[in-house]
Design an enzyme around this catalytic site. Structure first.
Site, PDB file in Angstrom:
ATOM      1  CG  HIS A   1     -12.544 106.270  40.087  1.00 22.89           C
ATOM      2  ND1 HIS A   1     -13.188 106.154  41.374  1.00 22.89           N
ATOM      3  CD2 HIS A   1     -11.328 106.935  40.602  1.00 22.89           C
ATOM      4  CE1 HIS A   1     -12.650 106.595  42.376  1.00 22.89           C
ATOM      5  NE2 HIS A   1     -11.422 107.251  41.769  1.00 22.89           N
TER       6      HIS A   1
ATOM      7  CG  ASP B   1     -14.669 102.403  41.740  1.00 18.29           C
ATOM      8  OD1 ASP B   1     -14.263 103.206  40.956  1.00 18.29           O
ATOM      9  OD2 ASP B   1     -14.123 101.872  42.625  1.00 18.29           O
TER      10      ASP B   1
ATOM     11  CG  ASP C   1     -11.831 109.340  45.031  1.00 19.02           C
ATOM     12  OD1 ASP C   1     -10.985 109.431  43.961  1.00 19.02           O
ATOM     13  OD2 ASP C   1     -11.171 108.757  46.198  1.00 19.02           O
TER      14      ASP C   1
ATOM     15  CD  GLU D   1      -8.754 104.420  42.139  1.00 21.78           C
ATOM     16  OE1 GLU D   1      -7.649 104.574  42.529  1.00 21.78           O
ATOM     17  OE2 GLU D   1      -9.738 104.623  42.968  1.00 21.78           O
ATOM     18  CD  GLU D   2     -11.974 104.650  45.601  1.00 22.05           C
ATOM     19  OE1 GLU D   2     -10.744 104.480  46.170  1.00 22.05           O
ATOM     20  OE2 GLU D   2     -11.891 106.265  45.402  1.00 22.05           O
TER      21      GLU D   2
ATOM     22  CG  HIS E   1     -10.576 107.049  50.296  1.00 24.60           C
ATOM     23  ND1 HIS E   1      -9.671 106.171  50.080  1.00 24.60           N
ATOM     24  CD2 HIS E   1     -10.812 107.492  49.097  1.00 24.60           C
ATOM     25  CE1 HIS E   1      -9.404 105.872  48.818  1.00 24.60           C
ATOM     26  NE2 HIS E   1     -10.311 106.618  48.258  1.00 24.60           N
TER      27      HIS E   1
END
Length: 454
Positions: free
Chosen positions: A90, A92, A123, A156-157, A423
């Site tokens: 992903h 995003d 990520d 996705e996030e 994150h």
């Protein structure tokens, strides 16, 4: 790493990979238009699409998904009769959180102490670059031995489910014999790991109202019901005294039987302050991979700066519940909602809104694809055998794909090992991990194609 032609090719491609990841990280592709311009996500999507076209992919398309974001799709035909492998990543990313806490700018890939720092570096923009490296190495060494589909998600996030809904409406699009999800990570840098389980999740907005408006705390405090106090009591009901998650009716005693997570390692990975206790009961692996976990993600209330002496009429929160494998997320949502209703104090008015959800996932580690991946990882990481771990996070698409393609094998690998700090501020990727896992993915595709031709 012992050199073979694929490994040598990927080593030679690493400077290009760094440049490409730098370009991709520069897009502030947070799929929340209230925080970041939609044009940033669209720019990242177009960058991914152009990269696929440059590698000879056909049918490259920006898919407009129901949540208002775009996922990028492409297909690279393989030899006649070869199996098809779907590669996922992903583009995003999570918001950078506190810009001031980043040592270098969040959206500027920066090399420091042997790692590359930037939001999405691990990520999961790095995951897409990993796929590119593997495919380029194969093309330079005899060709890609399988048909390849690539899908790169745009939300996705956010957990808004756009790609899941699109896939359900177009079930033929992502059909494949096996699926490689490039959004997990090794248990430790240098320790090759596949992720066999994921917790599901739900996000619920909570709003409590008690009064027609704020009141003077001197004139009314002590009698007038305070919405913020009610919210605090309600949120506290979701945890036992030791910090364990306590949602009425939701089991919290499952045991993880596989790879264990030493407490000292966890404390270091999580940067737990000296003297602060960990929460919950059972092993670290039990708590992370096999049991539910509730987290209060945010609270709507006046900040300390500028606060007035008032009894508050309204307060709100956003709650996340991680749902362990073996539990249906829809049932967990019902239990959480019932718990919140039952524990709201003083008959305060309660509003609940489910704003995101995804099912937990459990892979079949006995499938032939795992044997192909084990051999590939052992060659990419000499002297190390493939480990099987869980992951406390969620990738909602996994269950959608499992439901749509029950015969497909699914493997989860990626760059999000603990030092990556995904994150969080100062997210980074290890270029050595990127190189080794790209080699492993390329070797896996060779091994898998060979296993299917026998």
């Amino acid at each position: 790493m012992s050199q073979n032609p694929i490994a040598e090719t990927i080593a030679s491609l690493m400077p290009r990979a760094k440049q490409e990841l730098s370009e991709l990280v520069a897009f502030q592709s947070v799929a929340d238009w209230a925080q970041f311009p939609k044009s940033e996500s669209e720019g990242a999507a177009n960058w991914v699409a152009d990269a696929l076209r440059a590698e000879g992919f056909q049918d490259v398309a920006l898919l407009d998904t129901p949540d208002g974001t775009q996922s990028v799709y492409g297909f690279l035909p393989g030899p006649e009769g070869a199996p098809t492998v779907l590669l996922y990543a992903h583009y995003d990313v999570q918001p950078p959180l506190d810009d001031a806490a980043w040592i270098s700018p969040a959206f500027e890939l920066t090399e420091r102490d042997g790692r590359w720092y930037g939001r999405g570096a691990a990520d999961c923009k790095g995951g897409f670059v990993m796929h590119l490296l593997a495919l380029r190495a194969l093309k330079a060494n005899g060709g890609v031995p399988v048909g390849v589909k690539v899908i790169v998600e745009g939300s996705e996030e956010q957990g808004t489910g756009g790609l899941q809904q699109y896939a359900e409406a177009h079930p033929e699009l992502l059909a494949a014999d096996t699926i490689v999800i490039g959004d997990a990570g090794n248990f430790r840098p240098g320790l090759p790991t596949v992720t066999a389980t994921l917790r599901g999740m739900t996000l619920i907005k909570v709003k409590i109202d008690t009064l027609g408006g704020n009141l003077h705390s001197g004139m009314f405090g002590g009698v007038a019901p305070d919405a913020l106090a009610a919210l605090i009591r309600l949120l506290d009901s979701l945890r036992a005294a030791d910090g364990s998650t306590t949602v009425d009716g939701l089991a919290s005693d499952a045991v993880w039987e596989g790879l264990q997570y030493p407490e000292a390692d966890f404390r270091s990975d999580a940067k737990v302050l000296d003297g602060v206790e960990l929460i919950g009961q059972g092993t670290i692996a039990d708590r992370l991979w096999a049991r539910p976990a509730v987290t209060v993600l945010g609270i709507d209330c006046p900040p300390v700066l500028g606060a007035t002496p008032s009894v508050h009429a309204s307060a709100g929160a956003l709650i996340s519940l991680r749902v362990p494998p073996g539990v249906d997320t829809a049932e967990a949502i019902k239990l959480l909602q019932a718990h919140l209703v039952a524990h709201t104090p003083w008959q305060a008015h309660l509003e609940l809104e489910v704003v995101g959800q995804g099912q937990p996932f459990q892979a079949d580690t006995s499938s032939p694809a795992y044997a192909s991946m084990a051999a590939a990882l052992q060659e990419a990481y000499p002297g190390q055998e493939m480990q099987v771990a869980g992951m406390g996070g969620s990738i909602p698409l996994c269950n959608t794909l499992t439901s749509l393609y029950p015969e497909a094998e699914m493997l989860l690998i990626g760059l999000s090992e603990p030092e990556a700090q995904i994150h969080a501020v100062n997210e980074s990727v290890s270029p050595e991990e990127l190189e080794r896992l790209s080699v492993a993915e390329a070797l896996f595709l060779v091994n898998y194609a060979a296993s299917k031709s026998i």
